[in-house]
Design a protein around this motif. Structure first.
Motif, PDB file in Angstrom:
ATOM      1  N   UNK A  67       3.383  -5.315 -12.801  1.00 31.74           N
ATOM      2  CA  UNK A  67       3.715  -4.122 -13.582  1.00 31.74           C
ATOM      3  C   UNK A  67       4.678  -4.567 -14.684  1.00 31.74           C
ATOM      4  N   UNK A  94      -0.552  -2.454 -14.004  1.00 34.57           N
ATOM      5  CA  UNK A  94      -0.496  -1.396 -15.018  1.00 34.57           C
ATOM      6  C   UNK A  94       0.704  -1.552 -15.946  1.00 34.57           C
ATOM      7  N   UNK A  97       5.900   3.029 -17.908  1.00 33.16           N
ATOM      8  CA  UNK A  97       6.381   3.912 -18.972  1.00 33.16           C
ATOM      9  C   UNK A  97       7.496   3.287 -19.796  1.00 33.16           C
ATOM     10  N   UNK A  98       8.333   2.482 -19.216  1.00 36.60           N
ATOM     11  CA  UNK A  98       9.418   1.744 -19.879  1.00 36.60           C
ATOM     12  C   UNK A  98      10.070   0.912 -18.794  1.00 36.60           C
ATOM     13  N   UNK A 100      13.064   0.973 -16.945  1.00 34.20           N
ATOM     14  CA  UNK A 100      13.618   1.502 -15.687  1.00 34.20           C
ATOM     15  C   UNK A 100      12.446   1.853 -14.769  1.00 34.20           C
ATOM     16  N   UNK A 101      11.412   2.431 -15.380  1.00 32.06           N
ATOM     17  CA  UNK A 101      10.202   2.748 -14.625  1.00 32.06           C
ATOM     18  C   UNK A 101       9.537   1.490 -14.084  1.00 32.06           C
ATOM     19  N   UNK A 104      11.774  -0.104 -11.275  1.00 31.06           N
ATOM     20  CA  UNK A 104      11.795   0.754 -10.091  1.00 31.06           C
ATOM     21  C   UNK A 104      10.446   0.659  -9.387  1.00 31.06           C
ATOM     22  N   UNK A 105       9.382   0.705 -10.174  1.00 27.12           N
ATOM     23  CA  UNK A 105       8.039   0.647  -9.587  1.00 27.12           C
ATOM     24  C   UNK A 105       7.813  -0.684  -8.872  1.00 27.12           C
ATOM     25  N   UNK A 108       9.303  -0.610  -5.618  1.00 30.46           N
ATOM     26  CA  UNK A 108       8.473   0.164  -4.694  1.00 30.46           C
ATOM     27  C   UNK A 108       7.325  -0.689  -4.178  1.00 30.46           C
ATOM     28  N   UNK A 127      17.935  -2.590 -20.259  1.00 33.09           N
ATOM     29  CA  UNK A 127      17.553  -1.211 -19.983  1.00 33.09           C
ATOM     30  C   UNK A 127      17.296  -0.994 -18.498  1.00 33.09           C
ATOM     31  N   UNK A 131      18.207  -0.755 -12.016  1.00 34.64           N
ATOM     32  CA  UNK A 131      17.154  -1.010 -11.031  1.00 34.64           C
ATOM     33  C   UNK A 131      17.199  -2.459 -10.567  1.00 34.64           C
TER      34      UNK A 131
END
Ligand SMILES: Cc1ncc(C[n+]2csc(CCOP(=O)(O)OP(=O)(O)O)c2C)c(N)n1
Ligand code: SF4
Ligand SMILES: [Mg+2]
Lengths: 410, 297
Positions: A67, A94, A97-98, A100-101, A104-105, A108, A127, A131
């Motif tokens: 990611x 994938x 979105x940016x 942090x996303x 974080x993903x 996960x 940024x 995370x």
């Protein structure tokens, strides 16, 4: 999720246009013992960019999910990861979105017990820092490639490795690649070390952007038909968040949320264990990389200690000094975390002068070296030369600093 | 996790904590009579061991009632992972015997995206339900971007907003879900702007199952959670927005918490479901099947 039969998150490979009898590239590869891959398999020389070296590394890394969010100079590599996904060498992929996303993903994903890869550069790293800095405490093995780039104003996309200093005290394993070859080898080693039960930590392999990522260099690669063993989600210092364990209060942090004396002790002992795990990773890196450092001319009076691209410039300085009949030593620091304290001490124990060239303004490697050599070594340690904001470091600069240094310290 | 994993070996049983034994003998994990869904019912509350029983939240907090009901509604708690974040709810959620990921404030829907995809890769033959339970601030303010993009990407998990219309955990500041004009901390002259229309956003984003409710009808809460999770398993994203008043910050006397819930429900928080045609078809199918099974008995 093109490659998993019956998957529902995304469409199937067939939905995405693959023929019904399509076999993902990864399924045609053979798993090989990591030590065999690192030290025994035959190698073929390729003349490729650092981004392409990263691609070849990822191809052999048996990655489950990648990611990322694009940023120069990282984008090139993560596009390549996209092609690897398309070819079936990475199972899920994938564009997030940016950052942090993204970060974080990826935490996960790692918590699901699968091998998880991401990549970024300077501003993206900053940024996502909240995370990223919570990965080690969550004991999530993650591999992140970091193509260093200026982070501060005025904006630039040039190479500068100041961002590495922000990760020094997070509990993340940190490697610093010197060249395209390292950017092929180090991610594979970092993945295997990070997933060891007594480590279970994220690892970041940094490389100086553009100098390595966008320039070609010789890279010796192992045959593409071999890949690393997969991540074993059952082997881990803490259980994966897969609900495959009988119920218990398995939130990793519930007691820490309460403001009482238990929380202080929980947090303190947890952090202590994270940093102990960083040290425990050293034995794996010694095996995989043949040492945490590379030393040239041990026993010399003059020493250069460097990491990343600065090593290449220092190598050339050492060679030219040699031509003049002067022996200069070099310590290449491969692992910034764990920091090779004893190896460095041993290498420079008889040195008089130590020079630390860096590609950043803060001189974080200089500070690291000073903090471990303090009181344990008689050499004078010089903080420089340094370039930043994208400047190159000519070999002459190191030679001049050496000459000056010899005048200052007899 | 196979339900078999839960059964202690007979010789070990007496040494296990009574809470564990209760979960096995009187809990939602077993006694299913062959059903692949949990069979405990809201109407039996108090007679079975819940996966969550203790919590340190304020006395009378409506959020805790909702959270308890949500866990009862989970079709397969043994294959469920809950993702939460900073906020009051996590104080209860972290006490449940269902794995709980507590990340950074506002990161829930990004974490859940990676988690769900990772679980799909690792367990291609076993559905794992991922459920985000987070506050209004955690989702609509700091987590807005992650929330929206998980909806746009149609990530297959469920988001439940515990909407107390305030930042409860930090002591009562206004949030994006606070009503216009409400005086709260950091809104000394009353909140500027309207309550964010999260349901409208969910609809526009193409979320397959959207529901709004207040915890006035326990059986409906459990059924809504079950529907949302089933849709996320097979069709697309699902979103539940639950009114869970903060009696402390809104100065609701504890005995009046449910009265407030009924009033707000009547006034502006009525039960509403927005279901996509695909999700509807799927739900009709599973619910018809369940009914048929019952009548077969
Ligand atoms: C990055 C970050 N910013 C701010 C906070 C502080 N914080 C913790 S909980 C919270 C508010 C929670 O409000 P909400 O999400 O509505 O949940 P509630 O407590 O009302 O259930 C805030 C602002 C934090 N923990 N992390
Ligand atoms: S502060 Fe409000 S939302 Fe939080 S536990 Fe107390 S009553 Fe519930
Ligand atoms: Mg709130």
């Amino acid at each position: 999720m093109a490659n998993v039969v019956g998957s529902s998150v995304c469409r199937t490979a067939e939905d995405e246009g693959k023929p019904a009898d399509w076999v993902p590239g990864g399924e045609k590869q053979t798993v090989v013992d990591p030590m065999k891959m690192f030290h025994e398999l035959p190698r073929e020389m390729q003349f490729i960019t650092g981004s392409e070296a990263a691609r070849e590394s990822m191809r052999r890394a048996n990655i489950d999910i990648a990611i990322a969010y694009p940023i120069t100079p990282q984008s090139e590599s993560m596009q390549q990861a996209g092609y690897l996904y398309d070819e079936g060498f990475i199972k899920e992929y994938y564009r997030a979105e940016e950052e942090i996303g993204t970060f974080s993903a990826i935490s996960g994903a790692s918590r699901a017990g699968v091998r998880s890869l991401t990549a970024t550069s300077g501003p993206g790293l900053m940024r996502g820092m909240e995370a990223i800095s919570s990965w080690p405490g969550a004991r999530t093995p993650i591999i992140m490639l970091n193509m260093c780039r200026v982070i501060n104003t005025p904006l630039a996309i040039q190479p500068d490795n100041i961002e590495m200093s922000f990760m020094l005290n997070t509990g993340i394993l940190m490697l610093h690649a010197e060249n395209q070859q390292d950017f092929y080898d180090y991610p594979l080693a970092a993945i295997m070390a990070s997933e060891q039960v007594d480590v279970t930590l994220p690892a970041v392999v940094s490389v100086d952007g553009f100098f390595c990522t966008h320039a070609r260099g010789p890279v010796k690669v192992t045959p593409a038909e071999y890949k690393l063993p997969p991540r074993d989600g059952w082997r881990s210092a803490v259980p994966a968040m897969d609900n495959e364990n009988p119920p218990a209060r398995i939130s990793r942090d519930a007691p820490i949320q309460k403001s009482n004396f238990i929380s202080y002790h929980m947090h303190a002992s947890w952090q202590q264990e994270v940093f102990a795990a960083v040290e425990r990773s050293a034995k794996y890196f010694r095996d995989y990389l043949g040492g945490l450092v590379e030393v040239i001319n041990p026993g010399a009076d003059d020493f250069i200690i460097a990491s990343g691209c600065a090593v290449s410039q220092a190598r050339e300085a050492v060679r030219q000094e040699g031509e003049q009949g002067r022996t200069v030593g070099l310590v290449k620091v491969k692992t910034i975390r764990p920091f090779p304290v004893e190896e460095i001490l041993d290498a420079v124990k008889d040195a008089k002068r130590i020079l630390i060239p860096e590609f950043n303004q803060a001189g974080w490697l200089h500070k690291e070296v000073c903090s471990v050599l303090y009181g344990r070594c008689d050499a004078v340690i010089k903080d420089g030369p340094r370039v930043f904001g994208g400047m190159t470091m000519p070999t002459e600069m190191i030679l001049e600093w050496l000459a000056e240094f010899r005048k200052e310290v007899k | 996790m196979s339900l078999e994993n839960l059964h202690p070996s007979p010789v070990m049983k007496e040494f296990l904590p009574v809470e564990y034994r209760d979960l096995i003998e009187h809990g939602p994990y077993t006694n299913r009579n062959g059903s692949d869904k949990q069979t405990v019912k809201v109407t039996d509350m108090g007679k079975f061991k819940e996966v969550i029983e203790e919590h340190p939240m304020c006395a009378g907090c409506a959020m805790t009632l909702f959270i308890r009901l949500a866990y009862i509604g989970m079709p397969n708690p043994e294959h469920t992972i809950v993702v939460g974040t900073a906020g009051c709810g996590r104080l209860a959620i972290s006490q449940a015997s269902v794995p709980f990921i507590y990340g950074n404030y506002g990161d829930t829907n990004a974490v859940a995206s990676g988690l769900k995809r990772g679980l799909e890769v690792r367990f291609p033959n076993q559905k794992k339900d991922v459920v985000v339970m987070a506050g209004d601030g955690g989702l609509i303010d700091i987590g807005f971007q992650g929330l929206m993009h998980s909806w746009f990407r149609k990530e297959k998990f469920t988001t439940i907003m515990l909407d107390n219309e305030v930042y409860g955990n930090t002591g009562g500041q206004e949030s994006g879900m606070t009503n216009h004009g409400k005086v709260l901390k950091m809104a000394p002259r009353g909140k500027f702007g309207d309550k964010v229309d999260a349901l409208g956003l969910a609809k526009v984003a193409g979320v397959d199952y959207v529901a709004r409710l207040a915890p006035t009808n326990p059986a409906r809460v459990a059924r809504t959670v079950r529907r949302a999770i089933m849709v996320a398993r097979e069709v697309g994203h699902s979103y539940i927005q639950a009114y869970t008043s903060c009696n402390i910050e809104y100065s609701i006397p504890t005995p009046d918490v449910m009265k407030d819930a009924f009033e707000i429900e009547k006034e502006r928080y009525g039960f509403e479901e927005i279901i996509s045609p695909l999700a509807k078809e799927y739900l009709d199918d599973v619910e018809k099947k369940a009914k048929k099974k019952k009548s077969d008995k």
